[in-house]
Motif scaffolding. Structure first.
Motif, PDB file in Angstrom:
ATOM      1  N   LEU A  47       0.850  -1.188   0.000  1.00 23.87           N
ATOM      2  CA  LEU A  47       0.000   0.000   0.000  1.00 23.87           C
ATOM      3  C   LEU A  47       0.885   1.238   0.000  1.00 23.87           C
ATOM      4  CD1 LEU A  47      -2.661  -1.320   2.501  1.00 23.87           C
ATOM      5  CD2 LEU A  47      -2.841  -1.139   0.028  1.00 23.87           C
ATOM      6  N   VAL A  87       6.023  -9.118  12.488  1.00 20.84           N
ATOM      7  CA  VAL A  87       6.267 -10.214  11.550  1.00 20.84           C
ATOM      8  C   VAL A  87       5.608  -9.875  10.220  1.00 20.84           C
ATOM      9  CG1 VAL A  87       6.070 -12.694  11.186  1.00 20.84           C
ATOM     10  CG2 VAL A  87       6.040 -11.773  13.504  1.00 20.84           C
ATOM     11  N   SER A  89       4.765 -11.412   6.341  1.00 25.20           N
ATOM     12  CA  SER A  89       4.789 -12.528   5.384  1.00 25.20           C
ATOM     13  C   SER A  89       4.611 -11.973   3.975  1.00 25.20           C
ATOM     14  CB  SER A  89       3.702 -13.544   5.727  1.00 25.20           C
ATOM     15  OG  SER A  89       4.086 -14.263   6.887  1.00 25.20           O
ATOM     16  N   GLY A  90       3.392 -11.485   3.663  1.00 31.92           N
ATOM     17  CA  GLY A  90       3.162 -10.931   2.320  1.00 31.92           C
ATOM     18  C   GLY A  90       3.097  -9.412   2.314  1.00 31.92           C
ATOM     19  N   TYR A  94      -3.712  -3.974   5.813  1.00 34.56           N
ATOM     20  CA  TYR A  94      -4.333  -2.713   5.374  1.00 34.56           C
ATOM     21  C   TYR A  94      -3.802  -1.487   6.119  1.00 34.56           C
ATOM     22  CZ  TYR A  94      -8.075  -4.375   2.272  1.00 34.56           C
ATOM     23  OH  TYR A  94      -8.792  -4.880   1.216  1.00 34.56           O
ATOM     24  N   SER A  98       2.536  -4.920   9.818  1.00 39.40           N
ATOM     25  CA  SER A  98       3.663  -5.851   9.797  1.00 39.40           C
ATOM     26  C   SER A  98       5.003  -5.122   9.640  1.00 39.40           C
ATOM     27  CB  SER A  98       3.483  -6.879   8.675  1.00 39.40           C
ATOM     28  OG  SER A  98       3.165  -6.255   7.454  1.00 39.40           O
ATOM     29  N   VAL A 155      -8.226 -13.636  -3.478  1.00 36.28           N
ATOM     30  CA  VAL A 155      -8.191 -13.432  -4.919  1.00 36.28           C
ATOM     31  C   VAL A 155      -6.844 -12.864  -5.394  1.00 36.28           C
ATOM     32  CG1 VAL A 155      -9.230 -12.042  -6.768  1.00 36.28           C
ATOM     33  CG2 VAL A 155     -10.690 -13.184  -5.082  1.00 36.28           C
ATOM     34  N   VAL A 159      -0.958 -11.803  -1.968  1.00 36.61           N
ATOM     35  CA  VAL A 159      -1.253 -11.859  -0.528  1.00 36.61           C
ATOM     36  C   VAL A 159      -0.446 -13.003   0.101  1.00 36.61           C
ATOM     37  CG1 VAL A 159      -3.096 -12.485   1.105  1.00 36.61           C
ATOM     38  CG2 VAL A 159      -3.561 -10.825  -0.694  1.00 36.61           C
ATOM     39  N   GLY A 163      -0.221 -13.951   7.087  1.00 32.88           N
ATOM     40  CA  GLY A 163      -1.256 -13.090   7.647  1.00 32.88           C
ATOM     41  C   GLY A 163      -2.649 -13.510   7.203  1.00 32.88           C
ATOM     42  N   THR A 216      -0.480 -13.089  14.925  1.00 27.17           N
ATOM     43  CA  THR A 216       0.514 -12.120  15.394  1.00 27.17           C
ATOM     44  C   THR A 216       0.456 -11.846  16.902  1.00 27.17           C
ATOM     45  OG1 THR A 216       1.510 -10.034  14.742  1.00 27.17           O
ATOM     46  CG2 THR A 216      -0.865 -10.043  14.911  1.00 27.17           C
ATOM     47  N   VAL A 221       4.086 -17.848  13.043  1.00 26.13           N
ATOM     48  CA  VAL A 221       3.747 -19.056  12.285  1.00 26.13           C
ATOM     49  C   VAL A 221       4.857 -19.274  11.257  1.00 26.13           C
ATOM     50  CG1 VAL A 221       2.151 -20.076  10.616  1.00 26.13           C
ATOM     51  CG2 VAL A 221       1.258 -18.794  12.559  1.00 26.13           C
ATOM     52  N   ARG A 269     -20.235 -12.587  -6.628  1.00 26.29           N
ATOM     53  CA  ARG A 269     -19.710 -11.405  -5.947  1.00 26.29           C
ATOM     54  C   ARG A 269     -20.203 -10.159  -6.673  1.00 26.29           C
ATOM     55  NH1 ARG A 269     -13.383 -11.495  -4.121  1.00 26.29           N
ATOM     56  NH2 ARG A 269     -13.782 -10.851  -1.989  1.00 26.29           N
ATOM     57  N   TYR A 455     -14.223  -7.312   9.496  1.00 31.98           N
ATOM     58  CA  TYR A 455     -13.417  -8.480   9.129  1.00 31.98           C
ATOM     59  C   TYR A 455     -11.946  -8.180   9.435  1.00 31.98           C
ATOM     60  CZ  TYR A 455     -11.284 -11.897   5.868  1.00 31.98           C
ATOM     61  OH  TYR A 455     -10.525 -12.898   5.287  1.00 31.98           O
ATOM     62  N   ASN A 457      -9.160  -9.340   8.439  1.00 36.94           N
ATOM     63  CA  ASN A 457      -8.213  -9.218   7.327  1.00 36.94           C
ATOM     64  C   ASN A 457      -8.351  -7.887   6.584  1.00 36.94           C
ATOM     65  OD1 ASN A 457      -6.504 -11.359   7.457  1.00 36.94           O
ATOM     66  ND2 ASN A 457      -7.609 -12.655   6.032  1.00 36.94           N
ATOM     67  N   ARG A 459      -8.105  -4.992   7.996  1.00 36.43           N
ATOM     68  CA  ARG A 459      -7.762  -4.292   9.234  1.00 36.43           C
ATOM     69  C   ARG A 459      -8.052  -2.798   9.128  1.00 36.43           C
ATOM     70  NH1 ARG A 459      -4.833  -6.083  13.208  1.00 36.43           N
ATOM     71  NH2 ARG A 459      -3.383  -7.331  11.962  1.00 36.43           N
TER      72      ARG A 459
HETATM   73  P1  FDA Z   1       1.314  -9.012   6.343  1.00 38.57           P
HETATM   74  O1  FDA Z   1       2.635  -9.636   6.176  1.00 38.57           O
HETATM   75  O2  FDA Z   1       1.227  -7.523   6.274  1.00 38.57           O
HETATM   76  O3  FDA Z   1       0.671  -9.538   7.690  1.00 38.57           O
HETATM   77  C1  FDA Z   1      -0.626  -9.180   8.136  1.00 38.57           C
HETATM   78  C2  FDA Z   1      -0.720  -9.381   9.653  1.00 38.57           C
HETATM   79  O4  FDA Z   1      -0.421 -10.736   9.988  1.00 38.57           O
HETATM   80  C3  FDA Z   1       0.283  -8.533  10.431  1.00 38.57           C
HETATM   81  O5  FDA Z   1      -0.261  -8.220  11.696  1.00 38.57           O
HETATM   82  C4  FDA Z   1       1.455  -9.473  10.599  1.00 38.57           C
HETATM   83  O6  FDA Z   1       2.306  -9.149  11.682  1.00 38.57           O
HETATM   84  C5  FDA Z   1       0.758 -10.815  10.805  1.00 38.57           C
HETATM   85  N1  FDA Z   1       1.576 -11.932  10.311  1.00 38.57           N
HETATM   86  C6  FDA Z   1       2.045 -12.072   9.057  1.00 38.57           C
HETATM   87  N2  FDA Z   1       2.739 -13.216   8.962  1.00 38.57           N
HETATM   88  C7  FDA Z   1       2.708 -13.802  10.169  1.00 38.57           C
HETATM   89  C8  FDA Z   1       3.253 -15.003  10.686  1.00 38.57           C
HETATM   90  N3  FDA Z   1       3.974 -15.810   9.913  1.00 38.57           N
HETATM   91  N4  FDA Z   1       3.069 -15.311  11.994  1.00 38.57           N
HETATM   92  C9  FDA Z   1       2.342 -14.474  12.787  1.00 38.57           C
HETATM   93  N5  FDA Z   1       1.790 -13.321  12.349  1.00 38.57           N
HETATM   94  C10 FDA Z   1       1.969 -12.982  11.045  1.00 38.57           C
HETATM   95  N6  FDA Z   1      -8.389 -10.842   2.211  1.00 38.57           N
HETATM   96  C11 FDA Z   1      -9.297 -11.813   1.920  1.00 38.57           C
HETATM   97  O7  FDA Z   1      -9.807 -12.476   2.822  1.00 38.57           O
HETATM   98  N7  FDA Z   1      -9.630 -12.080   0.620  1.00 38.57           N
HETATM   99  C12 FDA Z   1      -9.065 -11.407  -0.418  1.00 38.57           C
HETATM  100  O8  FDA Z   1      -9.379 -11.683  -1.578  1.00 38.57           O
HETATM  101  C13 FDA Z   1      -8.104 -10.394  -0.131  1.00 38.57           C
HETATM  102  N8  FDA Z   1      -7.520  -9.667  -1.130  1.00 38.57           N
HETATM  103  C14 FDA Z   1      -6.593  -8.686  -0.828  1.00 38.57           C
HETATM  104  C15 FDA Z   1      -5.994  -7.940  -1.853  1.00 38.57           C
HETATM  105  C16 FDA Z   1      -5.073  -6.939  -1.551  1.00 38.57           C
HETATM  106  C17 FDA Z   1      -4.427  -6.162  -2.677  1.00 38.57           C
HETATM  107  C18 FDA Z   1      -4.757  -6.638  -0.202  1.00 38.57           C
HETATM  108  C19 FDA Z   1      -3.783  -5.527   0.143  1.00 38.57           C
HETATM  109  C20 FDA Z   1      -5.346  -7.380   0.817  1.00 38.57           C
HETATM  110  C21 FDA Z   1      -6.263  -8.401   0.518  1.00 38.57           C
HETATM  111  N9  FDA Z   1      -6.872  -9.153   1.527  1.00 38.57           N
HETATM  112  C22 FDA Z   1      -7.783 -10.130   1.218  1.00 38.57           C
HETATM  113  C23 FDA Z   1      -6.532  -8.892   2.933  1.00 38.57           C
HETATM  114  C24 FDA Z   1      -5.430  -9.843   3.396  1.00 38.57           C
HETATM  115  O9  FDA Z   1      -5.999 -11.109   3.652  1.00 38.57           O
HETATM  116  C25 FDA Z   1      -4.788  -9.338   4.707  1.00 38.57           C
HETATM  117  O10 FDA Z   1      -4.224  -8.069   4.492  1.00 38.57           O
HETATM  118  C26 FDA Z   1      -3.747 -10.313   5.226  1.00 38.57           C
HETATM  119  O11 FDA Z   1      -3.503 -10.063   6.586  1.00 38.57           O
HETATM  120  C27 FDA Z   1      -2.458 -10.210   4.442  1.00 38.57           C
HETATM  121  O12 FDA Z   1      -1.514 -11.151   4.856  1.00 38.57           O
HETATM  122  P2  FDA Z   1       0.009 -10.879   4.488  1.00 38.57           P
HETATM  123  O13 FDA Z   1       0.824 -11.979   5.054  1.00 38.57           O
HETATM  124  O14 FDA Z   1       0.140 -10.573   3.062  1.00 38.57           O
HETATM  125  O15 FDA Z   1       0.272  -9.508   5.237  1.00 38.57           O
END
Ligand code: FDA
Length: 513
Positions: A47, A87, A89-90, A94, A98, A155, A159, A163, A216, A221, A269, A455, A457, A459
């Motif tokens: 973002l 932490v 991951s991806g 929002y 992380s 989708v 991602v 998280g 988190t 994880v 959808r 929801y 996710n 956030r």
């Molecule tokens: P990131 O790494 O930012 O982590 C998110 C949170 O999880 C943080 O608090 C982080 O510290 C914690 N965390 C990450 N890895 C961890 C680990 N290994 N152990 C412990 N904690 C950990 N959602 C959905 O349900 N359906 C969808 O289709 C989409 N589509 C979508 C598109 C786009 C462009 C975005 C920006 C977001 C989505 N999302 C979504 C929301 C998405 O599911 C949500 O942002 C997730 O938390 C992203 O996980 P990441 O690991 O990518 O994020």
């Protein structure tokens, strides 16, 4: 800054003592004096508003572990030297939690970019997927092994599973198979004491908490063990657009009562945007029905004719394809090679963005919908797009307490509101955030109340944040009841048992009692 520099020196010294092979330390640690620090930090920021030089505190140190022992060392040393740990991951959070700390605390960012391995067991329909892998990598790897297995998650391919799965994970197969968290059968997690735990050794309470409660708050994880799900060799997709002049109000009204009840192999959808009306040449609202059916067009057409004739679906609207091609279709990559799913940085979300969510349990009346259209057209700055995703099917068969994700039977659909803008800077950021908050207030009569559910996710720090330091239960319940409903209390009990000192904390982490 002097205190930070001191803390960070001590932290680095601690790590060098704990690393089994001190040669590897330079490959996994990035301080602000390191020329790669900036590129590692921004590598997974999805973002734009969180890109430097935004005024947000950056990590003092970034650790990109190669081994589980590196994670253990990072936890131990952060704890010893009073640093928070974030932490990543991806990197799709929002609010950027992380890699950003609004609490102004010195923190270490643990970036799991080197934990991407995926092992598929076709015979048993299971897979181990490391937390730093993306859902695109997961879908690709499954499809390479079998044309009739898939997984139910989001989708956007970039991602991260770390998280996403720990916060729920809704996608185009969720009416048939539930959210990603519903299909996790084991996990590897490192706790606050540096112990590596699996489902058996962590116990059912903690295993419950990390599947929808946000891992988190509880540990790091490392990997998920998931159940792969059968998919037919042929699925059908369609996107049908209807404007207000094409009866969108009545169709959307009807959609509200059928989308949650219809055959669970069908997920309709709905995207609501502004568009130019071809009939009147002025702005109108367009409803786009973006759909996946787990079967062929010959069974889909009679089903739609019987349950949702108002949409007027015809054969030429429909495209048959494989499940993995449907992943490309929904993420806007139709026609691209499958390998595009392996690209960790190919996100179309490069503008500035703020998202919020709401749940709907009673259909909004036609008059209500008309008021919403009026608002959307009169105040275009408040919301760019609304995405309405239906629940029902498998989502409502699972009990509201089976996982921390409470949005089950009785939920018709979730609304995701997004505002997107191009202008850089804090003024534009604040202006757009204020605008979407006004729209959210406007929507109050139409959505869940007491609590107004959200929801995890998607956030949203607007719905409440913890106090700095050790937050109170009351303060955390302001946002916690919205995300978790009746499960909030159990999450607090699990947290109290596994992390009583509240080491794993952020602006919206579960507090211990
Ligand atoms: P990131 O790494 O930012 O982590 C998110 C949170 O999880 C943080 O608090 C982080 O510290 C914690 N965390 C990450 N890895 C961890 C680990 N290994 N152990 C412990 N904690 C950990 N959602 C959905 O349900 N359906 C969808 O289709 C989409 N589509 C979508 C598109 C786009 C462009 C975005 C920006 C977001 C989505 N999302 C979504 C929301 C998405 O599911 C949500 O942002 C997730 O938390 C992203 O996980 P990441 O690991 O990518 O994020």
């Amino acid at each position: 800054w002097a205190t930070s520099a001191h803390t960070h020196e001590n932290f680095l010294q601690c790590l060098s003592l704990q690393f089994p092979n001190s040669n590897s330390i330079s490959k996994v640690i990035y301080t602000r004096y390191n020329s790669s620090y900036e590129s590692v930090l921004v590598s997974a920021i999805r973002l734009e508003q969180f890109f430097p030089p935004a005024k947000v505190p950056r990590p003092l140190v970034i650790v990109t572990p190669l081994l589980e022992s590196h994670i253990q060392a990072a936890i131990n040393c952060s704890k010893q030297h009073g640093m928070q740990l974030r932490v990543r991951s991806g990197g799709h959070d929002y609010e950027g939690l992380s890699y950003v700390s609004y609490q102004q605390a010195p923190f270490v960012m643990l970036d799991l970019v080197n934990f991407q391995s995926i092992t598929i067991d076709v015979e048993n329909s299971t897979a181990w997927v490391q937390a730093g892998a993306t859902i695109g990598q997961l879908y690709y790897t499954i499809a390479k092994k079998s044309p009739t297995l898939g997984f139910s998650a989001g989708v956007c391919p970039t991602v991260g599973v770390g998280g996403h799965f720990s916060g729920g994970g809704y996608g185009m197969m969720s009416r048939n198979y539930g959210i990603a968290a519903d299909n996790i059968i084991d996990a590897r997690l490192i706790d606050v004491n540096g112990r590596i735990l699996d489902r058996k050794s962590m116990g059912e309470d903690l295993f419950w908490a990390i599947r929808g409660g946000g891992a988190t708050s509880f540990g790091v994880v490392i990997a998920w063990h998931i159940k792969l799900l059968p998919v037919p060799e042929t699925v059908t997709v369609f996107t049908v657009n209807r404007t207000l002049e094409q009866n969108a109000t009545k169709i959307v009204h009807r959609w509200q009562s059928i989308a949650e009840k219809i055959d669970e192999k069908l997920l309709l959808r709905l995207f609501l945007t502004r568009a130019n009306s071809s009939q009147h040449g002025k702005e109108t609202v367009q409803a786009s029905f973006v759909t996946l059916y787990l079967g062929g067009v010959d069974t889909l057409l009679p089903l739609m004719q019987q349950s949702f004739p108002e949409l007027g679906l015809v054969r030429s609207d429909c495209i048959e394809m494989s499940w993995i091609e449907s992943i490309l279709y929904f993420s806007g990559y139709s026609g691209e090679p499958l390998e595009i799913l392996l690209n960790r940085t190919s996100s179309s979300y490069t503008t500035y963005f703020k998202g919020k969510s709401d749940y709907v349990t009673e259909p909004i009346s036609e008059t209500g919908l008309e008021s919403i259209w009026k608002r959307v057209l009169e105040y275009p700055e408040e919301v760019t797009e609304m995405e309405l995703s239906p629940y029902g099917g498998r989502l409502s068969e699972v009990s509201a307490t089976a996982t921390p994700f409470p949005h089950r039977a009785g939920t018709l659909y979730i609304i995701h509101y997004g505002v997107v803008w191009n202008e850089a800077g804090e003024n534009a950021l604040n202006r757009n955030r204020r605008a979407i908050r006004r729209f959210y207030r406007f929507m109050t009569p139409y959505v869940t109340k007491n609590p107004r559910s959200a929801y995890l996710n998607y956030r949203d720090l607007d719905i409440g944040v913890n106090n700095k330091g050790n937050t109170s239960y009351e303060q955390a319940s302001i946002w916690g009841l919205k995300y978790y409903g009746i499960n909030f209390e159990r999450l607090v009990h699990v947290k109290t048992r596994v992390d009583p000192g509240n080491f794993f904390r952020n602006e919206q982490s579960i507090p211990p009692l």
